[in-house]
Motif scaffolding. Structure first.
Motif, PDB file in Angstrom:
ATOM      1  N   ALA A 269       0.802  -1.240  -0.124  1.00 41.54           N
ATOM      2  CA  ALA A 269       0.007  -0.124  -0.010  1.00 41.54           C
ATOM      3  C   ALA A 269       0.763   1.206   0.037  1.00 41.54           C
ATOM      4  CB  ALA A 269      -0.835   0.049   1.286  1.00 41.54           C
ATOM      5  N   ILE A 270       1.852   1.143   0.843  1.00 41.87           N
ATOM      6  CA  ILE A 270       2.822   2.327   0.855  1.00 41.87           C
ATOM      7  C   ILE A 270       3.545   2.614  -0.470  1.00 41.87           C
ATOM      8  CG2 ILE A 270       4.819   3.728   2.071  1.00 41.87           C
ATOM      9  CD1 ILE A 270       3.711   2.112   4.618  1.00 41.87           C
ATOM     10  N   LYS A 271       4.023   1.571  -0.834  1.00 41.10           N
ATOM     11  CA  LYS A 271       4.798   1.958  -2.226  1.00 41.10           C
ATOM     12  C   LYS A 271       4.092   2.378  -3.396  1.00 41.10           C
ATOM     13  CE  LYS A 271       5.279  -2.658  -4.321  1.00 41.10           C
ATOM     14  NZ  LYS A 271       6.198  -3.883  -4.458  1.00 41.10           N
ATOM     15  N   GLN A 272       3.049   1.813  -3.331  1.00 36.51           N
ATOM     16  CA  GLN A 272       1.958   2.133  -4.460  1.00 36.51           C
ATOM     17  C   GLN A 272       1.728   3.727  -4.557  1.00 36.51           C
ATOM     18  OE1 GLN A 272       1.903  -0.721  -6.099  1.00 36.51           O
ATOM     19  NE2 GLN A 272       0.212   0.040  -7.012  1.00 36.51           N
ATOM     20  N   ASN A 273       1.837   4.390  -3.459  1.00 38.66           N
ATOM     21  CA  ASN A 273       1.529   5.817  -3.538  1.00 38.66           C
ATOM     22  C   ASN A 273       3.092   6.739  -3.651  1.00 38.66           C
ATOM     23  OD1 ASN A 273      -1.132   5.941  -3.179  1.00 38.66           O
ATOM     24  ND2 ASN A 273      -0.661   5.221  -0.983  1.00 38.66           N
ATOM     25  N   LEU A 274       4.138   6.136  -3.717  1.00 39.43           N
ATOM     26  CA  LEU A 274       5.389   6.887  -3.965  1.00 39.43           C
ATOM     27  C   LEU A 274       5.406   7.570  -5.107  1.00 39.43           C
ATOM     28  CD1 LEU A 274       7.872   4.198  -2.346  1.00 39.43           C
ATOM     29  CD2 LEU A 274       7.265   6.546  -1.523  1.00 39.43           C
ATOM     30  N   PRO A 275       6.004   8.856  -5.504  1.00 37.72           N
ATOM     31  CA  PRO A 275       6.231   9.472  -6.513  1.00 37.72           C
ATOM     32  C   PRO A 275       7.020   9.012  -7.510  1.00 37.72           C
ATOM     33  CG  PRO A 275       7.546  10.747  -4.884  1.00 37.72           C
ATOM     34  CD  PRO A 275       6.451   9.652  -4.070  1.00 37.72           C
ATOM     35  N   VAL A 276       6.920   9.055  -8.921  1.00 34.87           N
ATOM     36  CA  VAL A 276       7.826   8.542  -9.940  1.00 34.87           C
ATOM     37  C   VAL A 276       9.014   9.199  -9.924  1.00 34.87           C
ATOM     38  CG1 VAL A 276       8.026   8.028 -12.504  1.00 34.87           C
ATOM     39  CG2 VAL A 276       5.910   7.716 -11.076  1.00 34.87           C
ATOM     40  N   GLY A 277      10.204   8.730 -10.105  1.00 31.87           N
ATOM     41  CA  GLY A 277      11.611   9.421  -9.955  1.00 31.87           C
ATOM     42  C   GLY A 277      12.603   8.294  -9.967  1.00 31.87           C
ATOM     43  N   PRO A 278      13.918   8.374  -9.953  1.00 30.20           N
ATOM     44  CA  PRO A 278      14.819   7.588  -9.961  1.00 30.20           C
ATOM     45  C   PRO A 278      15.043   7.177  -8.411  1.00 30.20           C
ATOM     46  CG  PRO A 278      15.537   9.339 -11.381  1.00 30.20           C
ATOM     47  CD  PRO A 278      14.307   9.717 -11.110  1.00 30.20           C
ATOM     48  N   ASP A 279      15.058   8.052  -7.519  1.00 30.15           N
ATOM     49  CA  ASP A 279      15.084   7.637  -5.999  1.00 30.15           C
ATOM     50  C   ASP A 279      14.219   6.841  -5.876  1.00 30.15           C
ATOM     51  OD1 ASP A 279      17.456   9.001  -5.981  1.00 30.15           O
ATOM     52  OD2 ASP A 279      16.887  11.040  -5.493  1.00 30.15           O
TER      53      ASP A 279
ATOM     54  N   TYR B 240      22.104   0.470  -0.077  1.00 29.74           N
ATOM     55  CA  TYR B 240      23.290   1.295  -0.227  1.00 29.74           C
ATOM     56  C   TYR B 240      22.492   2.635   0.263  1.00 29.74           C
ATOM     57  CZ  TYR B 240      20.814   2.532  -4.459  1.00 29.74           C
ATOM     58  OH  TYR B 240      19.649   2.692  -5.617  1.00 29.74           O
ATOM     59  N   ASP B 241      23.234   3.639   0.594  1.00 28.72           N
ATOM     60  CA  ASP B 241      22.886   4.913   1.136  1.00 28.72           C
ATOM     61  C   ASP B 241      22.112   5.595   0.155  1.00 28.72           C
ATOM     62  OD1 ASP B 241      24.234   4.240   3.582  1.00 28.72           O
ATOM     63  OD2 ASP B 241      25.903   5.625   3.385  1.00 28.72           O
ATOM     64  N   ARG B 242      21.050   6.460   0.677  1.00 28.57           N
ATOM     65  CA  ARG B 242      20.108   6.967  -0.255  1.00 28.57           C
ATOM     66  C   ARG B 242      19.989   8.661   0.441  1.00 28.57           C
ATOM     67  NH1 ARG B 242      17.184   3.174  -3.337  1.00 28.57           N
ATOM     68  NH2 ARG B 242      17.809   1.131  -2.535  1.00 28.57           N
ATOM     69  N   PRO B 243      20.873   9.389   0.139  1.00 29.78           N
ATOM     70  CA  PRO B 243      20.989  10.516   0.739  1.00 29.78           C
ATOM     71  C   PRO B 243      19.928  11.641   0.439  1.00 29.78           C
ATOM     72  CG  PRO B 243      22.602  10.529  -0.891  1.00 29.78           C
ATOM     73  CD  PRO B 243      22.242   9.312  -0.464  1.00 29.78           C
ATOM     74  N   ASN B 244      19.204  11.711  -0.808  1.00 23.69           N
ATOM     75  CA  ASN B 244      18.170  12.472  -1.157  1.00 23.69           C
ATOM     76  C   ASN B 244      16.879  11.963  -0.296  1.00 23.69           C
ATOM     77  OD1 ASN B 244      19.842  13.543  -3.031  1.00 23.69           O
ATOM     78  ND2 ASN B 244      18.975  12.451  -4.813  1.00 23.69           N
ATOM     79  N   ILE B 245      16.547  10.616  -0.202  1.00 20.85           N
ATOM     80  CA  ILE B 245      15.531  10.323   0.712  1.00 20.85           C
ATOM     81  C   ILE B 245      15.780  10.621   2.107  1.00 20.85           C
ATOM     82  CG2 ILE B 245      14.476   8.205   1.671  1.00 20.85           C
ATOM     83  CD1 ILE B 245      14.777   6.970  -1.286  1.00 20.85           C
ATOM     84  N   VAL B 246      17.053  10.692   2.739  1.00 18.45           N
ATOM     85  CA  VAL B 246      17.305  10.980   4.004  1.00 18.45           C
ATOM     86  C   VAL B 246      17.062  12.444   4.184  1.00 18.45           C
ATOM     87  CG1 VAL B 246      19.170  11.211   5.800  1.00 18.45           C
ATOM     88  CG2 VAL B 246      18.857   9.088   4.420  1.00 18.45           C
TER      89      VAL B 246
END
Length: 296
Positions: free
Chosen positions: A120-130, A259-265
């Motif tokens: 349910a949560i991942k279905q609502n994520l925006p589109v984009g590389p990250d 791996y680390d995801r600085p943009n999400i952090v």
């Protein structure tokens, strides 16, 4: 004569993920075992232990929780309990549960509820590389959860089958006729669940929570606890489950994703008031993945 029982059993200490890791092992409850009987109190205690365990991870990365002893024996082809099962639908290995069916059944049911929540949560994520890569990471966790509630027969329709069945009540079969094949409430629910996600993985149809006790109340209790986990970054955090920014600060990101995801952090650490929909989704994912990491 006296038998040294320690020589009759192999003793292993395994994480839940390693316990369920073999992709083609099924668990069989002999007919003399009692029915599934764990109640909400048992589920609450399990969830409290996991929630506090995640908190402990912030200060001790090696912390773990002992879920109890399981006693299993390998089922043999000439085993009378297994002779009525369809040989074409049997997993590579069957483990008969002598002690621990309540825990194995409850873990399988909990894995179903976490899988559904992640979807349910991942279905609502925006589109984009990250975020596309974050969907991949969440899907990896879902595959691990699948191994807790089902095994891969590698044939049949669907190819995955309920991880656990009960003697006399249930039977694995290549093409599932769910209602006639699975009659115990846990195996029936797992079969419906597996069919719902395998028929259309992109848009799975999850079964309704049954009204029967203790299964229905237990599943509802799991849902309520997972609400507390995904909402931990909000106010009124009753059990002090760590917030996403606390988790990111203290737990290596490799434990959550590869791996680390600085943009999400960076988005998580903004902690804007009110919380933006994107930050809310990302916090919920991090908190739920930390729960998975400790549980599995």
């Amino acid at each position: 004569s006296v038998t040294d029982i320690s020589k009759s059993f192999q003793v292993d200490t395994l994480s839940i993920q390693n316990f369920f890791q073999p992709a083609n092992i099924g668990y069989f409850i002999p007919t003399y075992q009692r029915k599934y009987s764990w109640d909400e109190g048992n589920v609450d205690q399990l969830m409290v232990d996991v929630c506090y365990g995640v908190s402990d991870l912030l200060n001790n990365p090696d912390t773990s929780h002992f879920l109890g002893t399981l006693i299993l024996i390998d089922g043999q082809s000439d085993d009378r309990d297994l002779q009525n099962l369809n040989p074409k639908a049997l997993p590579d290995q069957i483990r008969k549960i002598i002690d621990g069916q309540q825990r194995i059944s409850t873990l399988a049911l909990l894995a179903c509820q976490i899988y559904k929540r992640l979807h349910a949560i991942k279905q609502n994520l925006p589109v984009g590389p990250d975020y596309n890569e974050l969907v991949v990471a969440v899907s990896d966790w879902q595959r691990s959860l699948q191994n807790v509630f089902s095994f891969d027969l590698r044939r049949g329709n669907p190819n995955r089958k309920p991880i656990i069945i009960r003697g006399e009540s249930d039977s694995w079969i290549e093409s599932d006729a769910t209602i006639t094949t699975y009659k115990s409430e846990v195996a029936l629910y797992l079969s419906q669940y597996v069919s719902g996600i395998m028929e259309n993985p992109a848009s799975p149809v999850f079964p309704e929570i049954p009204a029967s006790e203790p299964l229905g109340p237990n599943l509802e209790a799991m849902e309520n606890w997972l609400n507390k986990v995904t909402d931990a970054h909000k106010s009124n955090n009753e059990y002090d489950f760590p917030t996403a920014w606390q988790i990111i600060e203290k737990i290596p990101q490799s434990k959550l994703w590869s791996y680390d995801r600085p943009n999400i952090v960076s988005v998580i650490n903004q902690r804007s008031t009110p919380v933006s929909p994107l930050t809310n989704q990302l916090c919920s994912i991090v908190q739920l993945l930390a729960f998975c990491h400790y549980l599995l």
